[in-house]
Enzyme design. Structure first.
Site, short mmCIF file in Angstrom:
data_model
loop_
_atom_site.label_atom_id
_atom_site.label_comp_id
_atom_site.label_asym_id
_atom_site.label_seq_id
_atom_site.Cartn_x
_atom_site.Cartn_y
_atom_site.Cartn_z
CE LYS A 1 -1.72 -2.22 11.79
NZ LYS A 1 -0.88 -1.26 11.09
CG ASP B 1 14.20 -1.17 12.44
OD1 ASP B 1 13.10 -0.66 12.71
OD2 ASP B 1 14.57 -2.28 12.85
CB ILE C 1 -0.98 -0.02 1.20
CG1 ILE C 1 -1.78 -1.33 1.20
CG2 ILE C 1 -1.91 1.18 1.15
CD1 ILE C 1 -2.57 -1.60 2.47
NE ARG D 1 -13.28 -11.15 5.87
CZ ARG D 1 -14.18 -11.92 6.48
NH1 ARG D 1 -15.48 -11.77 6.24
NH2 ARG D 1 -13.81 -12.84 7.35
CE1 TYR E 1 -2.13 -5.75 11.47
CE2 TYR E 1 -4.37 -6.51 11.06
CZ TYR E 1 -3.32 -5.67 10.77
OH TYR E 1 -3.45 -4.74 9.76
N GLY F 1 -11.95 -17.55 14.05
CA GLY F 1 -11.87 -16.09 14.13
C GLY F 1 -12.20 -15.35 12.85
CG PHE G 1 1.90 2.83 4.56
CD1 PHE G 1 0.61 2.55 4.12
CD2 PHE G 1 2.44 4.07 4.27
CE1 PHE G 1 -0.12 3.49 3.41
CE2 PHE G 1 1.72 5.02 3.55
CZ PHE G 1 0.43 4.73 3.12
CB ALA H 1 2.28 -2.75 10.81
CG HIS I 1 -3.92 -9.96 1.45
ND1 HIS I 1 -2.83 -9.13 1.39
CD2 HIS I 1 -4.33 -9.92 2.74
CE1 HIS I 1 -2.62 -8.59 2.58
NE2 HIS I 1 -3.52 -9.05 3.41
CB SER J 1 -6.55 -3.01 10.53
OG SER J 1 -7.20 -4.19 10.14
N1 LIG Z 1 -3.16 -5.18 3.13
C1 LIG Z 1 -4.32 -5.01 3.75
O1 LIG Z 1 -5.38 -5.50 3.32
C2 LIG Z 1 -4.38 -4.19 5.02
C3 LIG Z 1 -5.61 -4.04 5.66
C4 LIG Z 1 -5.67 -3.25 6.82
C5 LIG Z 1 -4.53 -2.64 7.29
N2 LIG Z 1 -3.34 -2.82 6.65
C6 LIG Z 1 -2.15 -2.15 7.19
O2 LIG Z 1 -1.57 -1.39 6.14
C7 LIG Z 1 -0.16 -1.32 6.29
C8 LIG Z 1 0.52 -1.69 5.00
O3 LIG Z 1 0.12 -2.98 4.59
P1 LIG Z 1 0.82 -3.69 3.34
O4 LIG Z 1 -0.07 -4.77 2.90
O5 LIG Z 1 1.26 -2.65 2.39
O6 LIG Z 1 2.09 -4.31 4.08
P2 LIG Z 1 3.56 -4.61 3.47
O7 LIG Z 1 4.16 -5.68 4.32
O8 LIG Z 1 3.49 -4.83 2.01
O9 LIG Z 1 4.33 -3.25 3.73
C9 LIG Z 1 4.92 -2.92 4.98
C10 LIG Z 1 6.27 -2.29 4.68
O10 LIG Z 1 6.88 -1.91 5.92
C11 LIG Z 1 8.25 -2.26 5.87
N3 LIG Z 1 8.75 -2.45 7.25
C12 LIG Z 1 8.44 -3.46 8.11
N4 LIG Z 1 9.11 -3.28 9.27
C13 LIG Z 1 9.83 -2.14 9.14
C14 LIG Z 1 10.73 -1.44 10.00
N5 LIG Z 1 11.01 -1.89 11.24
N6 LIG Z 1 11.29 -0.29 9.55
C15 LIG Z 1 11.04 0.15 8.28
N7 LIG Z 1 10.21 -0.48 7.43
C16 LIG Z 1 9.61 -1.61 7.86
C17 LIG Z 1 8.30 -3.55 5.06
O11 LIG Z 1 9.58 -3.80 4.51
C18 LIG Z 1 7.24 -3.25 4.00
O12 LIG Z 1 7.82 -2.60 2.88
C19 LIG Z 1 0.17 -2.22 7.48
O13 LIG Z 1 0.32 -1.39 8.61
C20 LIG Z 1 -1.06 -3.10 7.63
O14 LIG Z 1 -1.24 -3.50 8.96
C21 LIG Z 1 -3.24 -3.58 5.53
#
Ligand SMILES: NC(=O)c1ccc[n+]([C@@H]2O[C@H](COP(=O)([O-])OP(=O)(O)OC[C@H]3O[C@@H](n4cnc5c(N)ncnc54)[C@H](O)[C@@H]3O)[C@@H](O)[C@H]2O)c1
Length: 329
Positions: free
Chosen positions: A143, A49, A11, A219, A139, A282, A71, A73, A187, A115
């Protein structure tokens, strides 16, 4: 300038692209643990990091950052139940390190990826923002904890933020430049399309006896570019003086697992091997957002709302990138 933490992920990378298209200056911080360098299409990139205060101090003193979009997590629900410590460390303790660094460097605004998992088992659908937040997994709890932290950081320190509670992020960059490439992938839409490509043997349908029209779970799928647009609108709202708050982001339309597979079969033009399996613990029957407040208060208008369009954009990416970004062994 906007700092996108986790901007090499699914994202975040779409958000970086959208910010650049809108003329914003962007610096991405990502440790590439789950992200992809090739997904960062422009702006500055720092590999680091975000839980490391020293890295944040270096970044925040090198760039004139006004807003952080956060983003980064861990997001696997199943893993959060077997190793909650890991989730608390990154999602909550890391969040604390970030907020303290923002406070020290007087960065006024934050947009947070929250989320639908913060709601837990829905008492009614569609789910509005005032629905009780009773997560049923670690999780979602992390959040919710960070959302609460944000509330008190505004009360005490004036750090204003908007938490965006995404439902099911889906689809890919309509230009075909970016897409979804998680390892492991959890997903539904990418799993269905990877099955269509023969990268996976079969798509499993977990639960066919839910109280839904076709018995499978429903969903709310929201296009990743629409999510990116909401981030920009949230940032602009904060700049106009909007208070700290949270918004749901979803289409308000629910699709069942079988509908997703059927639509994917139409998009790819062939049948996709599928197998019925028992429900997973769940997994609620139905998770659908009411995103009326985001539409009304942020002026958010999803552009890619229908399921077929969402799947078509995802298919454009997967069919041209069958190995994703091809940077993982
Ligand atoms: N994908 C979904 O459907 C969804 C739904 C609800 C919420 N979210 C939230 O959206 C956010 C992004 O989701 P996503 O699917 O893009 O995840 P993703 O895993 O593709 O992206 C997360 C990015 O964070 C980076 N990262 C992780 N730990 C790090 C650190 N310590 N320091 C720096 N960078 C770090 C990772 O390398 C990755 O590029 C997350 O917080 C997730 O919880 C996602």
């Amino acid at each position: 300038m906007i700092c996108v933490i986790g901007g090499a992920g699914y994202i975040g990378s779409h958000c970086v692209k959208r910010l650049l298209e809108r003329g914003y200056n962007v610096v991405t911080l990502d440790n590439l643990e789950a992200g992809h360098l090739a997904a960062v299409v422009g702006g500055e990139f720092i590999q680091g990091d975000y839980t490391d205060r020293w890295s944040l101090d270096g970044l925040f003193s090198s760039y004139p950052i006004e807003c952080v979009m956060h983003f980064a997590a861990y997001a696997s629900v199943a893993e959060s139940m077997t190793d909650p410590a890991r989730f608390y460390r990154l999602n909550v303790v890391g969040g604390y390190v970030l907020l303290e660094a923002m406070r020290a460097h007087r960065i006024p605004y934050l947009i947070f990826s929250s989320s639908a998992a913060t709601y837990g088992e829905p008492r009614q659908v569609p789910i509005a923002e005032d629905h009780p937040q009773e997560p049923t997994n670690a999780y979602g709890e992390t959040k919710r904890a960070f959302e609460q932290m944000l509330r008190w950081y505004d009360v005490a320190f004036g750090l204003r933020s908007i938490s965006l509670r995404y439902f099911n992020a889906a689809g890919a960059d309509p230009d075909g430049q970016l897409g979804e490439d998680h390892h492991p992938e959890t997903h539904l839409i990418p799993l269905v399309l990877l099955t269509a490509l023969g990268k996976r043997a079969v798509i499993k349908i977990f639960g066919t006896d839910y109280d839904t029209p076709d018995g499978t779970a429903i969903r709310d799928y929201i296009h990743v570019t629409d999510l990116a647009d909401a981030h920009i609108l949230a940032y602009e709202a904060l700049k106009r003086g909007a208070p700290t708050t949270a918004y749901n982001l979803g289409n308000g339309l629910g699709y069942s697992v079988r509908e997703v597979i059927r639509t994917a079969e139409q998009v790819v033009g062939r049948s996709i091997p599928q197998e019925e399996a028992p429900r997973r613990a769940g997994d609620p029957a139905r998770l659908v957002a009411s995103a009326e407040r985001a539409r009304r208060e942020l002026g958010w208008q999803p552009q890619y709302a229908d399921l077929r369009t969402i799947i078509e954009t995802a298919w454009r990416w997967h069919s041209t990138h069958p190995d994703g970004y091809a940077d993982r062994v």
